[in-house]
Design a protein around this motif. Structure first.
Motif, PDB file in Angstrom:
ATOM      1  N   TYR A 159      -6.521   2.199  -7.699  1.00  0.00           N
ATOM      2  CA  TYR A 159      -5.239   1.821  -8.280  1.00  0.00           C
ATOM      3  C   TYR A 159      -5.443   0.817  -9.413  1.00  0.00           C
ATOM      4  N   VAL A 160      -4.544   0.904 -10.414  1.00  0.00           N
ATOM      5  CA  VAL A 160      -4.676   0.046 -11.596  1.00  0.00           C
ATOM      6  C   VAL A 160      -3.347  -0.672 -11.839  1.00  0.00           C
ATOM      7  N   MET A 173       1.172   6.678  -9.114  1.00  0.00           N
ATOM      8  CA  MET A 173       0.944   7.402 -10.358  1.00  0.00           C
ATOM      9  C   MET A 173      -0.079   6.699 -11.243  1.00  0.00           C
ATOM     10  N   THR A 174      -0.072   5.369 -11.225  1.00  0.00           N
ATOM     11  CA  THR A 174      -0.985   4.620 -12.098  1.00  0.00           C
ATOM     12  C   THR A 174      -2.316   4.420 -11.374  1.00  0.00           C
ATOM     13  N   VAL A 175      -3.073   5.499 -11.307  1.00  0.00           N
ATOM     14  CA  VAL A 175      -4.344   5.509 -10.581  1.00  0.00           C
ATOM     15  C   VAL A 175      -5.427   6.158 -11.445  1.00  0.00           C
ATOM     16  N   LEU A 176      -6.677   5.942 -11.049  1.00  0.00           N
ATOM     17  CA  LEU A 176      -7.819   6.655 -11.598  1.00  0.00           C
ATOM     18  C   LEU A 176      -8.362   7.554 -10.496  1.00  0.00           C
ATOM     19  N   GLY A 187      -9.597   8.028 -15.852  1.00  0.00           N
ATOM     20  CA  GLY A 187      -8.227   8.410 -16.159  1.00  0.00           C
ATOM     21  C   GLY A 187      -7.717   7.586 -17.332  1.00  0.00           C
ATOM     22  N   TYR A 188      -6.406   7.717 -17.608  1.00  0.00           N
ATOM     23  CA  TYR A 188      -5.799   7.070 -18.770  1.00  0.00           C
ATOM     24  C   TYR A 188      -4.870   5.941 -18.331  1.00  0.00           C
ATOM     25  N   ASP A 274       6.697   5.401 -19.650  1.00  0.00           N
ATOM     26  CA  ASP A 274       7.488   5.546 -18.430  1.00  0.00           C
ATOM     27  C   ASP A 274       6.584   5.154 -17.263  1.00  0.00           C
ATOM     28  N   ARG A 275       6.743   3.915 -16.775  1.00  0.00           N
ATOM     29  CA  ARG A 275       5.788   3.397 -15.794  1.00  0.00           C
ATOM     30  C   ARG A 275       5.956   3.999 -14.410  1.00  0.00           C
ATOM     31  N   GLU A 276       7.106   4.552 -14.108  1.00  0.00           N
ATOM     32  CA  GLU A 276       7.286   5.171 -12.791  1.00  0.00           C
ATOM     33  C   GLU A 276       6.512   6.479 -12.669  1.00  0.00           C
TER      34      GLU A 276
END
Length: 344
Positions: A159-160, A173-176, A187-188, A274-276
């Motif tokens: 997780y990032v 969603m905000t993961v590598l 990931g990005y 869109d951070r969600e």
């Protein structure tokens, strides 16, 4: 005196030479590796999408180490022609049957780039070990035509969380992702202007095990200082969790461009984050015409395509009629870039 010493040396060598004629090498114990007997070489295996938890039995022949002991058989696979550069361990057994989950084979093949519903040649081999001080032996390679099915592969993730997404470690969603299941994650990360540019790397979706970077030297430190970028945009990030290192690419600031957009073909209209959903997004009035995605006000990095799928340097995207549209650019899936173009 010198002649006497020379004769003594010759006399000492002669018995050694004669002895060589009678020297026998120790016997070499023949060893035979195990191989698949079922499924047979050249046969086909269509993976069952209706029962991904089905166990597929692979039958192996017996290995012979030339001595008694308990033999363990391990089944490995890799894409044909890869020479087992990165073999996948599928399972092991002390019997002649190794059972493997359908989903295990399917997920690993998709992770290696195999296409859905298309047969791909896959090499299988059996690694045999014995509870004796002997090295493993491998049997002959068997090649099967395996057809994987369409599924969402559950890649391992880290997780990032950061300022860019509200410091929320629970955002799935905000993961590598580790696309090779090898503790290397990539990931990005979209860190756009308007925040501090700070973030961390967490092993789970909590703060229990988190890493920063003391000294900003590319090394991850447990509970370390926040990682901070000095430029903004979309970064390709790679983390080697075993080595506790990370790298960040140069940032790309994406936007839409084309005669369908406000800036025409001269300047892209920048997208927001869109951070969600971890996507880039813009809502804008578009004209009938064409558009593409472009970064950093030059054509070095651009995407085009159709039907929601993008390729680097691809064809212009058609906007069939004028109106207000919501456009997204998605880098979440490994090896794929997608978009949506929705008229409001």
């Amino acid at each position: 005196m010198k002649a006497f010493k020379r004769l003594s040396l010759i006399a000492a060598i002669i018995p050694v030479i004669w002895g060589c004629d009678n020297y026998e090498m120790p016997p070499i114990i023949p060893q035979t590796g195990a191989t698949l007997s079922s499924l047979a070489n050249g046969s086909s295996l269509v993976l069952n999408s209706q029962d991904p938890e089905e166990l597929i039995p692979f039958t192996v022949t017996a290995a012979d180490f030339g001595m008694q002991g308990t033999v363990t058989y391990s089944l490995e696979m890799d894409l044909a022609g890869a020479n087992f550069a990165k073999p996948i361990a599928l399972g092991s057994s002390t019997s002649n049957i190794i059972e493997v989950l359908t989903s295990k084979i399917n997920d690993e093949l998709i992770a290696k780039g195999a296409a859905f519903d298309v047969p791909v040649n896959v090499d299988f081999r059996v690694k045999s070990t014995i509870n004796q001080p002997l090295s493993p032996i491998f049997g002959e390679v068997v090649t099967l035509a395996v057809t994987p099915f369409n599924t969402d592969v559950e890649f391992p993730v880290i997780y990032v969380p950061g300022d860019y997404q509200g410091w929320n470690p629970e955002n799935e969603m905000t993961v590598l992702k580790s696309v090779n299941f090898d503790d290397v994650y990539e990931g990005y990360v979209h860190i756009l202007p308007g925040g501090t540019g700070e973030f961390k790397v967490n092993e789970t979706n909590s703060w229990d095990v988190n890493y920063g970077d003391n000294g900003a030297n590319g090394t991850l430190d447990r509970d370390g200082d926040n990682i901070k970028v000095t430029k903004f945009g979309t970064f390709f990030m790679k983390v080697d969790l075993a080595a506790k290192t990370y790298t960040l690419s140069e940032p790309l600031y994406w936007g839409i461009i084309g005669d369908a957009t406000a800036g025409g073909w001269d300047s892209e209209t920048k997208m927001q984050f869109d951070r969600e959903n971890n996507v880039l997004k813009i809502t804008a009035d578009l004209k009938k015409g064409e558009m593409k995605f472009r970064a950093n006000q030059n054509w070095d990095n651009n995407y085009g395509g159709a039907n929601g799928e993008l390729t680097a340097g691809g064809a212009n995207i058609q906007v069939a009629e004028a109106g207000k549209y919501t456009v997204t650019l998605n880098f979440n899936e490994p090896g794929a870039v997608t978009y949506t173009l929705t008229k409001n």
